[in-house]
Motif scaffolding. Structure first.
Motif: not given
Length: 92
Positions: A72-82
């Motif tokens: 398994a490869e963990v794909v990091p969650t992209p940072e939310r840009k408001l």
């Protein structure tokens, strides 16, 4: 078997964030899709492509993958840009 572990992003068409805190384990395609000769629909014989597992945390997903011998490869969650703006900003 290869898989990726990721968090589902928020739907851009809706304001709610339901289900975005869950971690998903999704298998990589084992074979390419091909057009069906009769109907022309795209399909393949890979049944793992239909499987998507949901977990409460990233650690649970990694433990499941390790227990079952899944690479398994963990794909990091992209940072939310408001982009915060008011309706009046449209008339500046």
């Amino acid at each position: 078997m290869k898989a990726r572990i990721f968090q589902k992003p928020k739907n851009a068409m809706q304001s709610g964030r339901a289900g975005t805190q869950r971690w998903m384990l999704e298998f990589a395609p084992a074979e390419a899709r091909k057009a069906d000769p009769l109907m022309g629909w795209a399909g393949s014989g890979d049944t793992r492509r239909q499987l998507r597992l949901s977990f409460a945390s990233r650690d649970e997903a990694l433990a499941y993958a390790a227990r079952n011998g899944i690479e398994a490869e963990v794909v990091p969650t992209p940072e939310r840009k408001l982009k915060i703006q008011a309706y009046a900003d449209n008339f500046r």
